[in-house]
Design a protein around this motif. Sequence first.
Motif, PDB file in Angstrom:
ATOM      1  N   SER A 157      -9.246  -5.358  -1.556  1.00  0.00           N
ATOM      2  CA  SER A 157      -9.212  -6.408  -3.115  1.00  0.00           C
ATOM      3  C   SER A 157      -8.247  -4.829  -3.880  1.00  0.00           C
ATOM      4  O   SER A 157      -8.624  -3.945  -3.970  1.00  0.00           O
ATOM      5  N   SER A 158      -7.837  -5.528  -5.199  1.00  0.00           N
ATOM      6  CA  SER A 158      -6.970  -5.227  -5.864  1.00  0.00           C
ATOM      7  C   SER A 158      -8.251  -4.563  -6.954  1.00  0.00           C
ATOM      8  O   SER A 158      -8.269  -3.501  -8.198  1.00  0.00           O
ATOM      9  N   ARG A 159      -9.547  -5.388  -7.167  1.00  0.00           N
ATOM     10  CA  ARG A 159     -10.995  -5.165  -7.873  1.00  0.00           C
ATOM     11  C   ARG A 159     -10.989  -3.930  -8.092  1.00  0.00           C
ATOM     12  O   ARG A 159     -11.372  -3.915  -7.247  1.00  0.00           O
ATOM     13  N   ASP A 200     -11.130 -10.624 -13.202  1.00  0.00           N
ATOM     14  CA  ASP A 200      -9.674 -11.082 -13.103  1.00  0.00           C
ATOM     15  C   ASP A 200      -9.066 -10.607 -15.029  1.00  0.00           C
ATOM     16  O   ASP A 200      -8.761  -9.718 -14.879  1.00  0.00           O
TER      17      ASP A 200
END
Length: 324
Positions: A196-198, A228
Motif C-alpha cells: 500500500s502507498s499509505r 487518503d
Amino acid sequence: MDAITNPILVVVDIDPSGSAASSTAALIGAASTIGTPVALVVGGSADAAGQVAQAGAAVVISEEGDAALLTVPIVDALERAYARVKPDAVLLSNSVAGRDVAGRFAVRAKLALSVDAVGVSRDDEGVVAHHSVYGGAYLVDSAPTFGAPVITVRQGAVEARAAAIEDAVFEGSTGAYPVSGVAASLGPVEAVEQASSRPDLRGATRVVSGGRGLASKEKFVLVEELADALGAAVGASRAAVDAGYIPQSHQVGQTGVSVSPQLYVALGISGAIQHRAGMQTSKTIVAINKDAEAPIFDVADFGIVGDLFTVVPQVIAALEARKK
C-alpha cells in the motif's frame, strides 16, 4: 569510540526499499536527549547511512546483511557494535523486527529489556525508560540494576528530534561477516496483503480508524477515503476486524498495534478500554459517533455526535476543496 561522551547505540530499522525507516528520526531524537547517538545500519542502501546522519547520529556503523529477511544477522551485528561502543543504552523501534532483535540480543548479552517505552531520560544512576500502562491510566518507569538497558521505543511517541550532523563519522564493514549459527526460527513466508502507498500504521503521524459502526466491509471504504484525504494510515477496532471489515494487521488496541500519532480519527468506534489502551496517547483525538454516551468521547479532544455516513463525506469534500 572512547572519545564519545555517553554513547547511546541506536539500531535503525530498514524499510523494503533499503532506506532508513520513518521511526529513525524519533529513535535518534530520543537518544540525543540522554547521550550521543551512535547508529547501527544493517543491510541498508547506499543512501541509508547519510539519511541516518541527517537524522542526528554522530557515528554511523554500517554492516552488510539481509535485514529484510532475517533478524539473526542484525543481532550478530548488534553484538559486535555493542562490544565496540560500550553504550549506556541500546534503543530500537518497537516494531515487530525491533522487538525480535531486542529480545534476542538482551538474552545473549544478559541485559535488562524494557519494551514499548514512550520516552527515555537519564538520572544519577543511568538511563530510565518511561511506559504508559493499563490503557494509559498510569505512567511507570523502568531501569536496570546493572548494565545498559535494551529499550524498544513506541513509534510516534517521541517528539524530540536531533540536529543533522554534517561531520558524522561513517564506519562501513569491510566485507560480509560470518553468521553466528544461532537458529533464525524462520518459517514459511506468506504474503497476506498487497503493498500500500499509505503510511505504515506503526509510527504514522495521522491515523483514521473505523469500528463496528461502519456496518460492513463495503462501507469501511469510507475510512480509507478519509485516510487518503488526510495522508493517514488506516486502523480499526477489534470489532471491525472480527467482523471481517479489514485484516487484523490494522487492529489498534491492547491486542493489536499501539499508536501515538499527532492526529487520531475514530469513526464509529465506541471506545472500549482495550481500544483506548492502544491510542489514547495520541496528541489530538477526533471522534465521530452517533452515540453521545460512547466512551470514546471521554478521551477525545474533539467530538461529533452524528451519522458518520453523513458527516465523513462532508469532511472529505472540505479537505479536497482546500487542496484546490
